[in-house]
Design an enzyme around this catalytic site. Structure first.
Site, PDB file in Angstrom:
ATOM      1  N   GLY A 183      13.830  -4.761   2.544  1.00 27.01           N
ATOM      2  CA  GLY A 183      13.944  -3.497   1.578  1.00 27.01           C
ATOM      3  C   GLY A 183      13.869  -2.297   2.479  1.00 27.01           C
ATOM      4  N   GLY A 185      13.199   0.744   1.364  1.00 26.72           N
ATOM      5  CA  GLY A 185      12.539   1.900   0.587  1.00 26.72           C
ATOM      6  C   GLY A 185      11.588   2.500   1.601  1.00 26.72           C
ATOM      7  N   VAL A 186      10.679   3.363   0.852  1.00 20.22           N
ATOM      8  CA  VAL A 186       9.555   4.097   1.378  1.00 20.22           C
ATOM      9  C   VAL A 186       8.854   3.270   2.150  1.00 20.22           C
ATOM     10  CG1 VAL A 186       7.848   5.914   1.152  1.00 20.22           C
ATOM     11  CG2 VAL A 186       9.763   5.656  -0.570  1.00 20.22           C
ATOM     12  N   ILE A 187       8.175   2.278   1.727  1.00 23.25           N
ATOM     13  CA  ILE A 187       7.322   1.258   2.298  1.00 23.25           C
ATOM     14  C   ILE A 187       7.939   0.523   3.670  1.00 23.25           C
ATOM     15  CG2 ILE A 187       5.902  -1.012   2.062  1.00 23.25           C
ATOM     16  CD1 ILE A 187       5.021  -0.073  -0.570  1.00 23.25           C
ATOM     17  N   ALA A 271       9.148  -5.890   1.152  1.00 24.76           N
ATOM     18  CA  ALA A 271       8.818  -4.334   0.725  1.00 24.76           C
ATOM     19  C   ALA A 271      10.088  -4.105  -0.404  1.00 24.76           C
ATOM     20  CB  ALA A 271       8.931  -3.326   1.712  1.00 24.76           C
ATOM     21  N   ARG A 274       7.314  -2.116  -6.265  1.00 22.96           N
ATOM     22  CA  ARG A 274       5.935  -2.498  -6.734  1.00 22.96           C
ATOM     23  C   ARG A 274       6.035  -2.463  -8.288  1.00 22.96           C
ATOM     24  NH1 ARG A 274       1.558  -2.027  -3.568  1.00 22.96           N
ATOM     25  NH2 ARG A 274       0.176  -1.322  -5.132  1.00 22.96           N
ATOM     26  N   HIS A 460       7.563  33.368  13.582  1.00 22.63           N
ATOM     27  CA  HIS A 460       8.381  32.724  14.721  1.00 22.63           C
ATOM     28  C   HIS A 460       7.475  32.402  15.822  1.00 22.63           C
ATOM     29  CE1 HIS A 460      11.863  32.113  17.207  1.00 22.63           C
ATOM     30  NE2 HIS A 460      11.373  32.954  18.071  1.00 22.63           N
TER      31      HIS A 460
HETATM   32  P1  FAD Z   1      -4.029   2.696  -7.819  1.00 16.88           P
HETATM   33  O1  FAD Z   1      -4.491   3.549  -6.590  1.00 16.88           O
HETATM   34  O2  FAD Z   1      -3.321   1.477  -7.833  1.00 16.88           O
HETATM   35  O3  FAD Z   1      -5.288   2.222  -8.387  1.00 16.88           O
HETATM   36  C1  FAD Z   1      -5.683   1.656  -9.429  1.00 16.88           C
HETATM   37  C2  FAD Z   1      -7.129   0.940  -9.393  1.00 16.88           C
HETATM   38  O4  FAD Z   1      -7.225   0.277 -10.456  1.00 16.88           O
HETATM   39  C3  FAD Z   1      -7.287  -0.120  -8.300  1.00 16.88           C
HETATM   40  O5  FAD Z   1      -8.420   0.298  -7.625  1.00 16.88           O
HETATM   41  C4  FAD Z   1      -7.664  -1.496  -9.020  1.00 16.88           C
HETATM   42  O6  FAD Z   1      -8.375  -2.150  -8.340  1.00 16.88           O
HETATM   43  C5  FAD Z   1      -8.021  -1.032 -10.330  1.00 16.88           C
HETATM   44  N1  FAD Z   1      -7.585  -1.828 -11.481  1.00 16.88           N
HETATM   45  C6  FAD Z   1      -6.557  -2.688 -11.597  1.00 16.88           C
HETATM   46  N2  FAD Z   1      -6.693  -3.403 -12.711  1.00 16.88           N
HETATM   47  C7  FAD Z   1      -7.836  -3.459 -13.193  1.00 16.88           C
HETATM   48  C8  FAD Z   1      -8.621  -3.843 -14.178  1.00 16.88           C
HETATM   49  N3  FAD Z   1      -8.026  -4.550 -14.940  1.00 16.88           N
HETATM   50  N4  FAD Z   1      -9.783  -3.715 -14.457  1.00 16.88           N
HETATM   51  C9  FAD Z   1     -10.392  -2.730 -13.374  1.00 16.88           C
HETATM   52  N5  FAD Z   1      -9.954  -2.031 -12.562  1.00 16.88           N
HETATM   53  C10 FAD Z   1      -8.631  -2.462 -12.253  1.00 16.88           C
HETATM   54  N6  FAD Z   1       1.831   7.740  -2.370  1.00 16.88           N
HETATM   55  C11 FAD Z   1       1.894   8.797  -2.061  1.00 16.88           C
HETATM   56  O7  FAD Z   1       1.752   9.943  -2.619  1.00 16.88           O
HETATM   57  N7  FAD Z   1       1.896   8.842  -0.440  1.00 16.88           N
HETATM   58  C12 FAD Z   1       1.946   8.013   0.574  1.00 16.88           C
HETATM   59  O8  FAD Z   1       1.794   8.230   1.550  1.00 16.88           O
HETATM   60  C13 FAD Z   1       1.828   6.766  -0.085  1.00 16.88           C
HETATM   61  N8  FAD Z   1       1.810   5.752   0.946  1.00 16.88           N
HETATM   62  C14 FAD Z   1       1.579   4.539   0.124  1.00 16.88           C
HETATM   63  C15 FAD Z   1       1.811   3.640   1.051  1.00 16.88           C
HETATM   64  C16 FAD Z   1       1.716   2.137   0.823  1.00 16.88           C
HETATM   65  C17 FAD Z   1       1.762   0.874   1.605  1.00 16.88           C
HETATM   66  C18 FAD Z   1       1.494   1.784  -0.591  1.00 16.88           C
HETATM   67  C19 FAD Z   1       1.706   0.525  -1.255  1.00 16.88           C
HETATM   68  C20 FAD Z   1       1.511   2.863  -1.538  1.00 16.88           C
HETATM   69  C21 FAD Z   1       1.831   4.133  -1.108  1.00 16.88           C
HETATM   70  N9  FAD Z   1       1.552   5.360  -1.863  1.00 16.88           N
HETATM   71  C22 FAD Z   1       1.795   6.647  -1.428  1.00 16.88           C
HETATM   72  C23 FAD Z   1       1.707   4.910  -3.153  1.00 16.88           C
HETATM   73  C24 FAD Z   1       0.146   5.386  -4.042  1.00 16.88           C
HETATM   74  O9  FAD Z   1      -0.714   4.437  -3.345  1.00 16.88           O
HETATM   75  C25 FAD Z   1       0.266   5.030  -5.486  1.00 16.88           C
HETATM   76  O10 FAD Z   1       1.073   5.932  -5.947  1.00 16.88           O
HETATM   77  C26 FAD Z   1      -1.433   5.570  -5.870  1.00 16.88           C
HETATM   78  O11 FAD Z   1      -2.388   4.767  -5.386  1.00 16.88           O
HETATM   79  C27 FAD Z   1      -1.199   5.239  -7.501  1.00 16.88           C
HETATM   80  O12 FAD Z   1      -2.503   5.706  -7.703  1.00 16.88           O
HETATM   81  P2  FAD Z   1      -3.136   5.133  -9.330  1.00 16.88           P
HETATM   82  O13 FAD Z   1      -4.547   5.839  -9.411  1.00 16.88           O
HETATM   83  O14 FAD Z   1      -2.007   5.150 -10.321  1.00 16.88           O
HETATM   84  O15 FAD Z   1      -3.421   3.673  -8.986  1.00 16.88           O
HETATM   85  P1  NAD Z   2      11.114   1.147  -3.228  1.00 11.61           P
HETATM   86  O1  NAD Z   2      11.615   1.226  -4.549  1.00 11.61           O
HETATM   87  O2  NAD Z   2      10.862   2.614  -2.717  1.00 11.61           O
HETATM   88  O3  NAD Z   2      12.104   0.621  -2.305  1.00 11.61           O
HETATM   89  C1  NAD Z   2      12.392  -0.911  -2.379  1.00 11.61           C
HETATM   90  C2  NAD Z   2      13.518  -1.243  -1.611  1.00 11.61           C
HETATM   91  O4  NAD Z   2      13.947  -2.651  -1.656  1.00 11.61           O
HETATM   92  C3  NAD Z   2      14.887  -0.555  -2.146  1.00 11.61           C
HETATM   93  O5  NAD Z   2      15.418   0.289  -1.296  1.00 11.61           O
HETATM   94  C4  NAD Z   2      15.635  -1.649  -2.918  1.00 11.61           C
HETATM   95  O6  NAD Z   2      16.950  -1.451  -2.848  1.00 11.61           O
HETATM   96  C5  NAD Z   2      15.342  -2.864  -1.725  1.00 11.61           C
HETATM   97  N1  NAD Z   2      15.435  -4.132  -2.465  1.00 11.61           N
HETATM   98  C6  NAD Z   2      15.284  -4.358  -3.391  1.00 11.61           C
HETATM   99  N2  NAD Z   2      15.635  -5.928  -3.820  1.00 11.61           N
HETATM  100  C7  NAD Z   2      16.389  -6.040  -2.531  1.00 11.61           C
HETATM  101  C8  NAD Z   2      16.746  -7.438  -2.045  1.00 11.61           C
HETATM  102  N3  NAD Z   2      16.747  -8.521  -2.815  1.00 11.61           N
HETATM  103  N4  NAD Z   2      17.047  -7.496  -0.816  1.00 11.61           N
HETATM  104  C9  NAD Z   2      16.988  -6.340   0.071  1.00 11.61           C
HETATM  105  N5  NAD Z   2      16.356  -5.193  -0.292  1.00 11.61           N
HETATM  106  C10 NAD Z   2      16.083  -5.252  -1.825  1.00 11.61           C
HETATM  107  O7  NAD Z   2       9.837   0.373  -3.094  1.00 11.61           O
HETATM  108  P2  NAD Z   2       8.645   0.443  -2.087  1.00 11.61           P
HETATM  109  O8  NAD Z   2       9.010   0.642  -0.503  1.00 11.61           O
HETATM  110  O9  NAD Z   2       8.168  -1.113  -2.060  1.00 11.61           O
HETATM  111  O10 NAD Z   2       7.451   1.191  -2.528  1.00 11.61           O
HETATM  112  C11 NAD Z   2       6.934   1.290  -3.602  1.00 11.61           C
HETATM  113  C12 NAD Z   2       6.374   2.669  -4.267  1.00 11.61           C
HETATM  114  O11 NAD Z   2       5.348   2.977  -3.355  1.00 11.61           O
HETATM  115  C13 NAD Z   2       7.644   3.604  -4.368  1.00 11.61           C
HETATM  116  O12 NAD Z   2       7.946   4.056  -5.605  1.00 11.61           O
HETATM  117  C14 NAD Z   2       6.819   4.738  -3.331  1.00 11.61           C
HETATM  118  O13 NAD Z   2       6.906   6.237  -4.087  1.00 11.61           O
HETATM  119  C15 NAD Z   2       5.344   4.583  -3.103  1.00 11.61           C
HETATM  120  N6  NAD Z   2       5.070   4.704  -1.737  1.00 11.61           N
HETATM  121  C16 NAD Z   2       5.205   6.146  -1.576  1.00 11.61           C
HETATM  122  C17 NAD Z   2       5.082   6.448  -0.020  1.00 11.61           C
HETATM  123  C18 NAD Z   2       5.210   7.752   0.341  1.00 11.61           C
HETATM  124  O14 NAD Z   2       4.994   8.772  -0.523  1.00 11.61           O
HETATM  125  N7  NAD Z   2       5.075   8.003   1.417  1.00 11.61           N
HETATM  126  C19 NAD Z   2       4.608   5.405   0.802  1.00 11.61           C
HETATM  127  C20 NAD Z   2       4.795   4.180   0.632  1.00 11.61           C
HETATM  128  C21 NAD Z   2       5.104   3.701  -0.866  1.00 11.61           C
END
Ligand code: FAD
Ligand code: NAD
Length: 474
Positions: A183, A185-187, A271, A274, A460
């Site tokens: 994948g 994508g972003v991750i 990756a 999600r 600048h």
């Molecule tokens: P979450 O942060 O997922 O929080 C949900 C909470 O709900 C969790 O604490 C969980 O434990 C709790 N929960 C779930 N189900 C239940 C239940 N039934 N009962 C009680 N509690 C529950 N976004 C950015 O903007 N910038 C970034 O650089 C960025 N980097 C990322 C890198 C990675 C590796 C990943 C995976 C994500 C990244 N994201 C980034 C995305 C960002 O983390 C999410 O968009 C954000 O955390 C979403 O916030 P939320 O409040 O919707 O949910």
């Molecule tokens: P994503 O949707 O960004 O990327 C997933 C990638 O996997 C896509 O490019 C897709 O085409 C590819 N893919 C799907 N099926 C495949 C297959 N069978 N074989 C090969 N490639 C395949 O999802 P992600 O990177 O997992 O990130 C999830 C979310 O987390 C994103 O929506 C992003 O907004 C959020 N996130 C944000 C940040 C940031 O803001 N810097 C960082 C990490 C994550």
């Protein structure tokens, strides 16, 4: 008035503190550490490791700046890196920030419940503690902010030892010699970039024909080249078929142009997106509408049950921390207006434009975007033109030895629904793009034109002058 928030990520905890500041009594329920995905296994830990990667890259380049280290021989010294130490530092950062949130939640109007929430009825939620104890919480309003979890591919070997999600890879104690990322994508790209700097041989397999499929194609192609120059091998149009483990090695088989090809790696990162974290909520019981993409809401984040709102990743929109926070603010504004007896429109006019969302990809170099792409304008029949500039012509970028970068501003043409020259989007990569793109987001929020951007004095030498250079092409 009482509000229950399920989930203490950036959507949940920020809304809880904002609600308490307005005098609302809040129950917030979390089955994981406060801060959610963002703080504990997302934004912050990845950016902490990005900083390690940056330090390593700077050390590798040091000799070009006339800097060397005692006892060093040769032009390109082998940089030693202790992954366990990097993980320890990252965990210290997380603990400090978690402490900050816990402090914010120590408010007499906020009651934090640790445990898993599930609906009993439309006003009542059952909380099951980690020890198995059960309590119920009832309130006038409920906000669901339970976030998302990693998706996986339904292929043989997807659960083999060594196949990691973004959660597990954040706690590796050693750098894998070979990392295969499924994948682009972003991750996938953020980890590919980080682990390449840490010294891994990195290969990335992407199903679509371009990396970052939802981003500007032109920018994505150039970023791919830039990552390629760093030695990251990216295969697009690659259909992954299976993963198998032989001793210590993992073999990932994929089809490219009708041929079966394979990559051998020590670790595989899955990756591929999600999915909303809905499983334990018991939504069907109360008749709350959801799809496999997430909970369905209107533009005020209201679900089909009027006193229940949903915000953040659980809606399956743009899965970003700042989106979760601002959706929470929109939902809270709606509730407060309703309590005051106002007639609440949808979308309500609270000054928040949820269509203008800057986003960044923290690769090296960074990529950042806001607004419409050139392709989206074409598809929607919006007359538009693109203004471009390059980091290699920017004095600050060259002084920093960061010549790799590109900026494209999309502006409205004559005869469409937008005023001619109105800035519709910006798509860029290059050093500190994540910070620079915010200027365009601010201008877009004020419906500014590119001519107005041209009249704003930029200091600048700064990287933000890449925007001015592009604007001057108008
Ligand atoms: P979450 O942060 O997922 O929080 C949900 C909470 O709900 C969790 O604490 C969980 O434990 C709790 N929960 C779930 N189900 C239940 C239940 N039934 N009962 C009680 N509690 C529950 N976004 C950015 O903007 N910038 C970034 O650089 C960025 N980097 C990322 C890198 C990675 C590796 C990943 C995976 C994500 C990244 N994201 C980034 C995305 C960002 O983390 C999410 O968009 C954000 O955390 C979403 O916030 P939320 O409040 O919707 O949910
Ligand atoms: P994503 O949707 O960004 O990327 C997933 C990638 O996997 C896509 O490019 C897709 O085409 C590819 N893919 C799907 N099926 C495949 C297959 N069978 N074989 C090969 N490639 C395949 O999802 P992600 O990177 O997992 O990130 C999830 C979310 O987390 C994103 O929506 C992003 O907004 C959020 N996130 C944000 C940040 C940031 O803001 N810097 C960082 C990490 C994550």
């Amino acid at each position: 008035m009482t509000l229950t928030i399920i989930g203490a990520g950036p959507g949940g905890y920020e809304t809880a503190t904002a609600a308490a500041a307005k005098g609302i009594e809040v129950n917030i329920i979390s089955d994981g550490p406060v801060g959610g995905t963002c703080l504990n296994e997302g934004c912050i830990p990845t950016k902490s490791l990005c900083r390690n990667a940056e330090v390593i890259e700077d050390m590798r380049k040091a000799s070009a700046f006339g800097v060397s280290f005692e006892g060093q021989t040769g032009e390109n010294p082998e940089v030693k890196f202790d992954m366990a130490k990097a993980v320890e530092r990252k965990d210290e950062v997380l603990a400090q920030l978690r402490g900050g949130i816990e402090f914010l939640l120590k408010n007499k109007l906020i009651h934090l419940h640790i445990g898993k929430a599930s609906f009993v009825d439309a006003h009542t939620v059952k909380v099951t503690s980690p020890e198995g104890g059960e309590t119920t919480v009832s309130s006038d309003y409920i906000m669901i902010a339970t976030g998302s979890v990693s998706a996986s591919l339904p292929i043989p070997g997807n659960d083999a030892e060594g196949v990691l999600t973004s959660r597990e890879i954040l706690s590796l104690k050693e750098v894998p010699k070979r990392l295969c990322v499924i994948g682009a994508g972003v991750i996938g790209l953020e980890f590919a970039s980080i682990f390449r700097s840490f010294g891994s041989e990195v290969s990335v397999l992407e199903y679509c024909k371009d990396i970052l499929p939802r981003f500007d194609t032109d920018m994505a192609k150039r970023l791919k080249q830039s990552l390629g120059k760093r030695g990251i091998a990216i295969e697009t149009s690659a259909q992954v078929q299976s993963i198998s483990r032989n001793g210590e090695e993992l073999t990932v088989k994929y089809i490219k142009k009708d041929k079966e090809v394979e990559v051998v790696a020590d670790k595989v990162l899955m990756a591929v997106g999600r999915r909303p974290n809905i499983a334990s909520l018991n939504l069907s019981e109360i008749g709350l509408e959801f799809t496999p993409k997430g909970i369905v809401t209107d533009a005020n984040m209201r679900t089909n049950i009027p006193h229940i709102f949903a915000i953040g990743d659980i809606r399956g929109g743009m899965m970003l921390a700042h989106v979760a926070t601002f959706e929470g603010e929109r939902a809270l504004n709606t509730i407060v207006a309703e309590m005051a007896g106002e007639n609440v429109e949808c979308p309500m006019n609270d000054g928040i434009d949820l269509n203008i969302v800057p986003a960044a990809v923290f690769t090296s170099p960074e990529a950042a975007v806001v607004g419409k792409t050139e392709d989206e304008c074409k598809a929607e029949g919006i007359p538009a033109r693109c203004l471009k500039s390059f980091f290699r012509a920017n004095g600050k970028a060259l002084s920093m030895d960061e010549p790799d970068g590109y900026c494209k501003i999309v502006v409205a043409g004559e005869g469409g629904q937008f005023k001619p020259g109105q800035i519709l989007g910006c798509h860029m990569f290059g050093a500190h793009s994540a910070d620079i793109v915010q200027e365009i987001a601010a201008l877009m929020n004020r419906q500014a034109t590119v001519e107005e951007l041209r009249t704003i004095i930029h200091a600048h030498p700064t990287l933000s002058e890449v925007l001015l250079t592009a604007a001057r092409q108008a």
